[in-house]
Scaffold this motif. Sequence first.
Motif, mmCIF file in Angstrom:
data_model
loop_
_atom_site.group_PDB
_atom_site.id
_atom_site.type_symbol
_atom_site.label_atom_id
_atom_site.label_comp_id
_atom_site.label_asym_id
_atom_site.label_seq_id
_atom_site.Cartn_x
_atom_site.Cartn_y
_atom_site.Cartn_z
ATOM 1 N N THR A 164 -83.899 62.518 -50.861
ATOM 2 C CA THR A 164 -83.288 61.520 -51.731
ATOM 3 C C THR A 164 -83.852 60.136 -51.429
ATOM 4 O OG1 THR A 164 -81.440 61.079 -50.218
ATOM 5 C CG2 THR A 164 -81.179 62.892 -51.780
ATOM 6 N N ARG A 165 -83.704 59.241 -52.384
ATOM 7 C CA ARG A 165 -84.226 57.886 -52.208
ATOM 8 C C ARG A 165 -83.369 57.080 -51.238
ATOM 9 N NH1 ARG A 165 -85.162 55.258 -57.986
ATOM 10 N NH2 ARG A 165 -85.962 53.610 -56.596
ATOM 11 N N LEU A 166 -82.115 57.464 -51.078
ATOM 12 C CA LEU A 166 -81.193 56.735 -50.196
ATOM 13 C C LEU A 166 -80.815 57.604 -48.997
ATOM 14 C CD1 LEU A 166 -78.885 55.140 -52.928
ATOM 15 C CD2 LEU A 166 -80.779 54.055 -51.698
ATOM 16 N N ALA A 167 -81.810 58.230 -48.377
ATOM 17 C CA ALA A 167 -81.538 59.154 -47.279
ATOM 18 C C ALA A 167 -80.834 58.461 -46.115
ATOM 19 C CB ALA A 167 -82.844 59.781 -46.800
ATOM 20 N N GLU A 168 -81.252 57.227 -45.792
ATOM 21 C CA GLU A 168 -80.648 56.499 -44.665
ATOM 22 C C GLU A 168 -79.173 56.215 -44.904
ATOM 23 O OE1 GLU A 168 -83.342 55.651 -46.214
ATOM 24 O OE2 GLU A 168 -85.005 55.717 -44.786
ATOM 25 N N LEU A 169 -78.771 56.086 -46.165
ATOM 26 C CA LEU A 169 -77.368 55.830 -46.495
ATOM 27 C C LEU A 169 -76.595 57.126 -46.679
ATOM 28 C CD1 LEU A 169 -75.085 53.860 -47.288
ATOM 29 C CD2 LEU A 169 -75.960 53.949 -49.634
ATOM 30 N N LEU A 170 -77.234 58.113 -47.285
ATOM 31 C CA LEU A 170 -76.542 59.354 -47.606
ATOM 32 C C LEU A 170 -76.199 60.163 -46.369
ATOM 33 C CD1 LEU A 170 -75.511 61.128 -49.891
ATOM 34 C CD2 LEU A 170 -77.768 62.214 -49.998
ATOM 35 N N LEU A 171 -77.094 60.195 -45.389
ATOM 36 C CA LEU A 171 -76.836 60.987 -44.185
ATOM 37 C C LEU A 171 -75.567 60.534 -43.456
ATOM 38 C CD1 LEU A 171 -77.592 63.168 -42.161
ATOM 39 C CD2 LEU A 171 -79.172 61.562 -41.088
ATOM 40 N N PRO A 172 -75.369 59.236 -43.182
ATOM 41 C CA PRO A 172 -74.106 58.830 -42.542
ATOM 42 C C PRO A 172 -72.881 59.107 -43.413
ATOM 43 C CG PRO A 172 -75.754 57.105 -42.343
ATOM 44 C CD PRO A 172 -76.309 58.114 -43.293
ATOM 45 N N MET A 173 -72.997 58.916 -44.716
ATOM 46 C CA MET A 173 -71.855 59.147 -45.603
ATOM 47 C C MET A 173 -71.429 60.610 -45.578
ATOM 48 S SD MET A 173 -72.777 56.789 -48.922
ATOM 49 C CE MET A 173 -71.371 57.448 -49.819
ATOM 50 N N LEU A 174 -72.387 61.514 -45.512
ATOM 51 C CA LEU A 174 -72.055 62.936 -45.474
ATOM 52 C C LEU A 174 -71.569 63.376 -44.099
ATOM 53 C CD1 LEU A 174 -75.096 64.412 -47.474
ATOM 54 C CD2 LEU A 174 -72.741 64.232 -48.268
#
Length: 230
Positions: A164-174
């Motif tokens: 994903t384009r927002l991997a750095e943000l998505l990983l902590p959110m998940l």
Amino acid sequence: MPAETPGLFAAAWIVARKDLAIELRTRSAFLSVLVFTLLGLVTFFFAWDPTAASALDLAPGVLWVTFTFAGLLGLHRSFGVEMQDRAMDALLVAPVARESIYLGKAIANTVFVLAVLLVAVPALALFYNLPLLRTLTTLGPVAVLAAVGLVSIGTLFSSMAVNTRLAELLLPMLSLPFFVPIVLASAQASTRLLAGRPFDEAVPWLKILLAFDIVFVLACTVAFPFTIEE
């Protein structure tokens, strides 16, 4: 005669060795996570008011919260290294079970986070004036259980977020919602063991960690092949 296809665990060990060899050669992820962890411990130390909370009460929470956020940095690189030169495609077409890719990544990540903890735990004892031997012996089993839990979840979500384009943000959110019970149980067990209280008081929290590890290692191993489908 065609080469024999490695089994599930043999293939997982091959993947783990490959990841560990890359990290040993560069050491970039390890050093960045280690610096972040030590910086967090030092920051909390200088913000700590000894009259408000004792070191035994504060130190375990500081360690596990700091390490959780630092660990996300290392887990993100787990599948990030496979994006260069489309190395992930080579893994997916290899004649091995998809589950072995997840297990290999998880093994390498577990070694990675335990190596960070091997430095962070003595540093915690130094900064907060805790008995070094007791800190190492009591936090050792907790660290192993916590590392397995964090890695099992983080490795799966890293594979989901890497494209994903927002991997750095998505990983902590998940990941962070699933990390909460691990951090809570680790901090509670560590506090009781460091304070020298009866081991029976820490057993319920250790059971929670063990149950979490078993359930999520199995569940994430089964779910992994579906997360990397196109």
